[in-house]
Motif scaffolding. Structure first.
Motif, PDB file in Angstrom:
ATOM      1  N   GLY A   4       0.818  -1.212   0.000  1.00  0.00           N
ATOM      2  CA  GLY A   4       0.000   0.000   0.000  1.00  0.00           C
ATOM      3  C   GLY A   4       0.849   1.259   0.000  1.00  0.00           C
ATOM      4  N   VAL A   5       1.899   1.276   0.810  1.00  0.00           N
ATOM      5  CA  VAL A   5       2.801   2.433   0.861  1.00  0.00           C
ATOM      6  C   VAL A   5       3.514   2.614  -0.482  1.00  0.00           C
ATOM      7  CG1 VAL A   5       4.911   3.337   1.931  1.00  0.00           C
ATOM      8  CG2 VAL A   5       3.110   2.344   3.361  1.00  0.00           C
ATOM      9  N   VAL A   6       3.940   1.515  -1.077  1.00  0.00           N
ATOM     10  CA  VAL A   6       4.613   1.586  -2.380  1.00  0.00           C
ATOM     11  C   VAL A   6       3.663   2.140  -3.438  1.00  0.00           C
ATOM     12  CG1 VAL A   6       5.662   0.194  -4.224  1.00  0.00           C
ATOM     13  CG2 VAL A   6       6.293  -0.212  -1.836  1.00  0.00           C
ATOM     14  N   TYR A   7       2.411   1.697  -3.424  1.00  0.00           N
ATOM     15  CA  TYR A   7       1.428   2.215  -4.387  1.00  0.00           C
ATOM     16  C   TYR A   7       1.157   3.707  -4.155  1.00  0.00           C
ATOM     17  CZ  TYR A   7       0.422  -2.540  -5.978  1.00  0.00           C
ATOM     18  OH  TYR A   7       0.522  -3.795  -6.509  1.00  0.00           O
ATOM     19  N   ILE A   8       1.131   4.122  -2.906  1.00  0.00           N
ATOM     20  CA  ILE A   8       0.951   5.552  -2.605  1.00  0.00           C
ATOM     21  C   ILE A   8       2.117   6.351  -3.178  1.00  0.00           C
ATOM     22  CG2 ILE A   8       0.960   7.271  -0.738  1.00  0.00           C
ATOM     23  CD1 ILE A   8      -0.604   5.142   0.947  1.00  0.00           C
ATOM     24  N   LEU A   9       3.338   5.882  -2.931  1.00  0.00           N
ATOM     25  CA  LEU A   9       4.519   6.588  -3.438  1.00  0.00           C
ATOM     26  C   LEU A   9       4.550   6.616  -4.966  1.00  0.00           C
ATOM     27  CD1 LEU A   9       7.220   5.284  -0.927  1.00  0.00           C
ATOM     28  CD2 LEU A   9       6.112   7.542  -0.971  1.00  0.00           C
ATOM     29  N   ALA A  10       4.181   5.506  -5.593  1.00  0.00           N
ATOM     30  CA  ALA A  10       4.147   5.473  -7.061  1.00  0.00           C
ATOM     31  C   ALA A  10       3.111   6.458  -7.596  1.00  0.00           C
ATOM     32  CB  ALA A  10       3.845   4.060  -7.551  1.00  0.00           C
ATOM     33  N   THR A  11       1.960   6.528  -6.945  1.00  0.00           N
ATOM     34  CA  THR A  11       0.910   7.459  -7.363  1.00  0.00           C
ATOM     35  C   THR A  11       1.400   8.893  -7.259  1.00  0.00           C
ATOM     36  OG1 THR A  11      -0.783   5.908  -6.592  1.00  0.00           O
ATOM     37  CG2 THR A  11      -1.476   8.184  -6.957  1.00  0.00           C
ATOM     38  N   ILE A  12       2.016   9.227  -6.140  1.00  0.00           N
ATOM     39  CA  ILE A  12       2.539  10.583  -5.940  1.00  0.00           C
ATOM     40  C   ILE A  12       3.607  10.896  -6.979  1.00  0.00           C
ATOM     41  CG2 ILE A  12       3.894  12.032  -4.364  1.00  0.00           C
ATOM     42  CD1 ILE A  12       2.414  10.543  -2.049  1.00  0.00           C
ATOM     43  N   GLY A  13       4.522   9.959  -7.199  1.00  0.00           N
ATOM     44  CA  GLY A  13       5.595  10.175  -8.165  1.00  0.00           C
ATOM     45  C   GLY A  13       5.081  10.345  -9.582  1.00  0.00           C
ATOM     46  N   LEU A  14       4.146   9.505  -9.985  1.00  0.00           N
ATOM     47  CA  LEU A  14       3.609   9.594 -11.345  1.00  0.00           C
ATOM     48  C   LEU A  14       2.762  10.849 -11.543  1.00  0.00           C
ATOM     49  CD1 LEU A  14       2.687   5.845 -11.856  1.00  0.00           C
ATOM     50  CD2 LEU A  14       4.391   7.136 -13.169  1.00  0.00           C
TER      51      LEU A  14
END
Length: 133
Positions: free
Chosen positions: A53-63
Motif C-alpha cells: 500500500g505504501v509503495v502504491y501511494i509513493l508510485a501514485t505521488i511520483g507519477l
C-alpha cells in the motif's frame, strides 16, 4: 536540441495514475483492517500488504508529480513494486505455508487478476516512454 521529458501525468498516464491510486487505497485499507483485526493470524502477509500500500501511494505521488524528484520517486517505487511482486509471488508459489492469507503480491497478484504483476511493467514502460530524449 534534446527534447524535454513529457509529464508522466499526461495522456494515458492519467489512467495509470488512477489505477495506482485505486491500488493505493485498496491495499492500504485492506492491510489496515487485517492488521487491526487479525494481525496474530498472519503478521507477515499483513505487513507485506501494508508495505504494498505504501509503495502504491509513493508510485501514485511520483507519477502524478512534476519534475525530476517526482520522476525519481516514481522510478524507485515502481522498480521496488516489481521486485516485491516477483519476490513475494515466488515465495508464495514455492512456500505457501508462510502465507496463510493472501497479500496484494501473493501468487503474483492472482487475487487481483494479476494486475499487480502487469502494473509495474506498464509503469516502467510509461516512465521510459516519457523520459527526456
Amino acid at each position: 536540441m534534446p527534447e524535454a521529458a513529457r509529464a508522466t501525468s499526461s495522456g494515458p498516464g492519467r489512467v495509470l495514475i488512477a489505477v495506482y491510486g485505486v491500488f493505493a487505497l485498496s491495499a492500504t485499507a485492506r492491510a489496515g483492517v487485517q492488521i487491526a483485526t487479525r494481525f496474530g493470524e498472519a503478521p507477515v502477509p499483513y505487513l507485506l500488504s501494508a508495505l504494498a500500500g505504501v509503495v502504491y501511494i509513493l508510485a501514485t505521488i511520483g507519477l502524478a508529480g512534476h519534475g525530476p524528484a517526482a520522476r525519481r520517486l516514481a522510478w524507485g517505487a515502481v522498480v521496488f513494486e516489481l521486485v516485491g511482486v516477483l519476490a513475494v509471488g515466488t515465495l508464495t508459489v514455492f512456500d505457501s505455508g508462510d502465507f496463510p492469507d493472501d497479500t496484494v503480491w501473493s501468487g503474483y497478484g492472482r487475487g487481483y487478476g494479476f494486475v499487480p504483476l502487469v502494473l509495474p511493467l506498464i509503469g516502467l514502460w510509461w516512465l521510459r516512454h516519457t523520459r527526456a530524449r
